[in-house]
Design a protein around this motif. Structure first.
Motif, short mmCIF file in Angstrom:
data_model
loop_
_atom_site.label_atom_id
_atom_site.label_comp_id
_atom_site.label_asym_id
_atom_site.label_seq_id
_atom_site.Cartn_x
_atom_site.Cartn_y
_atom_site.Cartn_z
N ARG A 70 -0.35 51.63 -24.40
CA ARG A 70 -0.35 52.27 -23.09
C ARG A 70 -1.78 52.38 -22.53
O ARG A 70 -2.04 52.10 -21.37
N ILE A 71 -2.70 52.79 -23.41
CA ILE A 71 -4.08 52.94 -22.97
C ILE A 71 -4.71 51.57 -22.69
O ILE A 71 -5.42 51.39 -21.70
N THR A 72 -4.39 50.60 -23.56
CA THR A 72 -4.90 49.25 -23.34
C THR A 72 -4.47 48.72 -21.99
O THR A 72 -5.26 48.15 -21.23
N ILE A 115 -6.49 50.34 -19.37
CA ILE A 115 -7.85 49.83 -19.30
C ILE A 115 -7.87 48.46 -18.63
O ILE A 115 -8.70 48.18 -17.76
N ASN A 116 -6.89 47.61 -19.01
CA ASN A 116 -6.85 46.27 -18.40
C ASN A 116 -6.62 46.31 -16.90
O ASN A 116 -7.03 45.41 -16.18
N ALA A 117 -5.95 47.36 -16.43
CA ALA A 117 -5.63 47.46 -15.00
C ALA A 117 -6.79 48.04 -14.18
O ALA A 117 -6.71 48.08 -12.96
N LEU A 118 -7.83 48.48 -14.83
CA LEU A 118 -8.95 49.09 -14.08
C LEU A 118 -9.65 48.05 -13.23
O LEU A 118 -9.94 46.95 -13.69
N GLU A 119 -9.94 48.45 -11.98
CA GLU A 119 -10.68 47.50 -11.14
C GLU A 119 -12.20 47.61 -11.35
O GLU A 119 -12.95 46.75 -10.95
N GLN A 120 -12.62 48.70 -12.02
CA GLN A 120 -14.05 48.88 -12.28
C GLN A 120 -14.55 47.93 -13.37
O GLN A 120 -13.77 47.34 -14.10
N THR A 121 -15.86 47.85 -13.47
CA THR A 121 -16.47 47.16 -14.60
C THR A 121 -16.24 48.00 -15.84
O THR A 121 -16.48 49.21 -15.82
N VAL A 122 -15.75 47.38 -16.91
CA VAL A 122 -15.41 48.13 -18.12
C VAL A 122 -16.35 47.74 -19.26
O VAL A 122 -16.57 46.56 -19.51
N ILE A 123 -16.92 48.75 -19.90
CA ILE A 123 -17.69 48.52 -21.12
C ILE A 123 -17.02 49.32 -22.22
O ILE A 123 -16.96 50.55 -22.16
N LEU A 124 -16.45 48.60 -23.21
CA LEU A 124 -15.58 49.24 -24.18
C LEU A 124 -16.13 49.09 -25.59
O LEU A 124 -16.30 47.98 -26.09
N ALA A 125 -16.41 50.22 -26.23
CA ALA A 125 -16.75 50.20 -27.65
C ALA A 125 -15.47 50.39 -28.42
O ALA A 125 -14.71 51.32 -28.12
N SER A 126 -15.17 49.52 -29.39
CA SER A 126 -13.87 49.60 -30.05
C SER A 126 -13.85 48.98 -31.43
O SER A 126 -14.70 48.15 -31.77
N HIS A 127 -12.88 49.44 -32.23
CA HIS A 127 -12.59 48.79 -33.51
C HIS A 127 -11.33 47.94 -33.40
O HIS A 127 -10.99 47.23 -34.33
N ASP A 128 -10.62 48.10 -32.30
CA ASP A 128 -9.34 47.40 -32.16
C ASP A 128 -9.57 46.01 -31.59
O ASP A 128 -9.55 45.81 -30.37
N LEU A 129 -9.77 45.05 -32.48
CA LEU A 129 -10.19 43.71 -32.05
C LEU A 129 -9.15 43.02 -31.16
O LEU A 129 -9.48 42.26 -30.27
#
Lengths: 198, 224, 178
Positions: free
Chosen positions: B170-172, B175-189
């Motif tokens: 749901r969160i992914t 995030i994918n639907a955001l029109e902004q520039t996204v900088i994502l720190a993650s462990h979920d490859l």
């Protein structure tokens, strides 16, 4: 929000919180100035009448007294022994009247309204360095933290239960304290990140 | 564009980031690395929550040292644990917090609250206590609280780590639907395969900086 | 006041509230009154958050109780608390926390015994000095009688002092940036 408010539309509900608190303080102080059983009895009857006006039931009157009932009985006995029956009745009736008066304010005023009038009342303390907006933020944060802390405590107790240590206050309190301090640091970052300027 | 110029970050004698220089201009940028690799600190540099020990961070030309307030509006920040981000007890109060800091009007605040809640199907939770929301809903509220401030960039620090698979999706999706520039720190490859750029941190340095199809296998090899 | 101080004030107010949820510990057979964990919050606020933050945290807590939130153990709250016999103790909490914080700030290297003594001074002596006369006034008791009643609570409070000292020392070690 969880509070002890009892919804209603009576004239007492509609009074502003500031007026109610002021009236209660004046009434409460007045009760301590009189040393007359008759006047206290009249005051008690008047307060019970106010409950009626506010549309509150006899059960709600009783609910104000019930949690402290054993203390009242204890004082009644103690006073009887120390100073005689009439003083004992006087003291206990006065205490009950005060409790009912205070309970009336609590039952007829939403906590959020009370907080709002409190923060707006704090404007007058500005010259003393009190910032109402900061007080408002602290109040909201505290209300936000209470359920979170309760949840952290439950989680830690479960974890310690697995080690058979759920009854050790230190084994529960230490991880709870450390987690909550970490949370406090993060949330203060989050507040700054959302553009708050103290 | 976010411009990171020769940034070193150290706490006392512990060096977290060593002389990093980067230009972030892609629309979807991921930061990955082991725990303690410096990626979380790096994320915090981008909106001025942390100041570099040496070097500068410029957001659209604004230095985080001197333009803290403007930078924080431009760069929204979502934390790992939404419980540490939700400031107010009731959903709509929390959403209003950031907007009030930006001095939005009452009507504006009400309108934006409605818009964002309906976007995430949470309109009926407007007056809900925040602590009664599910983990996924809390994270959506945290993201919403950032989006209503109308940032140009959204930095997210491991936003899915604490969630179950369903809420992760749901969160992914959000995030994918955001029109902004996204900088994502993650462990979920598996979240990162569609990203434009993946930067791998290792011991305070950039180990690799490439497209996902190159960077992710390299990271997996690095970890094993 | 910076953001972090505001957060700490709210946190320790909330902690004192959350401690009301802890089941009271009863020392069966010792004929002692049950110990509720709430005054532990007062001691920890002073010992961990310091004089100003700790004192304001408890002031905030008292305000929240006064406006009618059921945050005292047993779900009690509202103005009635202050009209009751234990009202003075609750009102003393902010002062207790402040005094503990103030004294510890002047003895940063205090060992276990000294720290416990400071917490006992703020958490018992100061608290009783305010709470007992209040109780005597409200219940129309001679001061000596009120003192006698409260003596029964001293052992329980001493246990809390030791616990608070243990916890505060442990947390300070685990969280040195406090």
């Amino acid at each position: 929000m969880l509070d002890l408010y009892s919804p209603g539309h009576s004239p007492i509900h509609k009074l502003s919180p500031g007026v109610k608190i002021l009236a209660m303080m004046v009434g409460g102080t007045g009760l301590f100035l009189v040393e007359n059983l008759g006047i206290v009895a009249v005051a008690l009857a008047a307060v019970i009448a106010l409950y009626k006006i506010a549309g509150l039931s006899a059960t709600q009157v009783w609910n104000q007294i019930r949690p402290v009932l054993w203390i009242l009985i204890f004082f009644l006995g103690l006073q009887w022994w120390l100073a005689g029956a009439s003083v004992a009745v006087f003291v206990v009736l006065r205490l009950a009247t005060l409790l009912l008066l205070a309970g009336l304010v609590t039952l007829t005023t939403r906590a959020s309204d009370m907080i709002e009038s409190l923060t707006s009342g704090l404007r007058f303390l500005r010259p003393l360095g009190v910032n109402p907006a900061k007080v408002g933020l602290a109040i909201s944060l505290a209300l936000r933290f209470i359920p979170v802390l309760a949840q952290i405590t439950t989680e830690v107790r479960e974890a310690q239960k697995a080690r058979g240590m759920e009854h050790s206050i230190v084994a529960v309190a230490m991880p709870v304290a450390i987690r909550m301090l970490k949370m406090a640091d993060d949330i203060s970052d989050a507040i700054d990140a959302r553009g708050y300027r103290p | 564009m976010i411009d990171i110029q020769n940034v070193t970050l150290a706490y006392a004698d512990r060096v977290i980031l060593r002389d990093i220089s980067l230009e972030l201009s892609e629309r979807r940028i991921a930061i990955i690395g082991a725990n303690g690799s410096g990626k979380s600190s790096f994320a915090r540099l981008l909106n001025g929550l942390v100041m570099p020990t040496k070097g500068d961070v410029l957001v659209d030309g604004l230095n985080t040292r001197t333009h803290g307030k403007d930078v924080r509006q431009k760069v929204g920040f979502v934390f790992q644990n939404p419980d540490n981000q939700i400031v107010f007890p009731v959903v709509e109060e929390d959403l209003a917090f950031g907007m009030k800091n930006l001095k939005f009007s009452k009507e504006d605040i009400a309108q934006k609250t409605t818009d964002i809640l309906s976007r995430y199907n949470m309109l009926d939770m407007r007056e809900h206590p925040a602590h009664l929301l599910s983990g996924g809903q809390k994270q959506l509220l945290a993201i919403s609280g950032v989006l209503v401030m109308e940032p140009t960039y959204v930095v997210l620090d491991e936003p899915t780590t604490l969630l179950d698979l369903r809420n992760k999706r749901r969160i992914t999706h959000a995030i994918n639907a955001l029109e902004q520039t996204v900088i994502l720190a993650s462990h979920d490859l598996d979240l990162l395969t569609d990203f434009d750029r993946v930067i791998v941190f290792d011991d305070g340095r950039i180990a690799i900086d490439d497209v996902p199809s190159v960077a992710i296998p390299h990271y997996i090899k690095l970890m094993s | 006041m910076d953001t972090k101080s505001i957060v700490y004030i709210a946190l320790f107010a909330a902690l004192t509230a959350a401690l009301a949820l802890f089941p009271p510990i009863s020392f069966a057979g010792l004929a002692l009154p049950p110990i509720t964990a709430q005054s532990l919050g007062v001691m920890l606020a002073g010992a961990l958050a310091g004089s100003k933050r700790g004192g304001l945290a408890l002031l905030l807590f008292v305000v929240l109780v006064a406006v009618g939130l059921p945050l005292l153990s047993g779900g009690r709250g509202g103005f009635g608390i202050f009209a009751g016999a234990s009202g003075g103790f609750v009102l003393a909490w902010p002062i207790s926390a402040f005094v503990i914080g103030w004294l510890l700030e002047r003895a940063p290297q205090a060992g276990f015994v000294k720290m416990a003594a400071i917490i006992a001074f703020g958490g018992i002596v100061v608290m009783y000095a305010i709470g007992i006369p209040w109780m005597a006034l409200v219940a129309n008791l001679p001061l000596t009688k009120a003192v006698t009643i409260m003596l029964a609570y001293v052992p329980g409070d001493l246990v809390k002092v030791v616990l608070a000292t243990f916890i505060a020392r442990g947390v300070r070690r685990a969280y040195p940036t406090l």
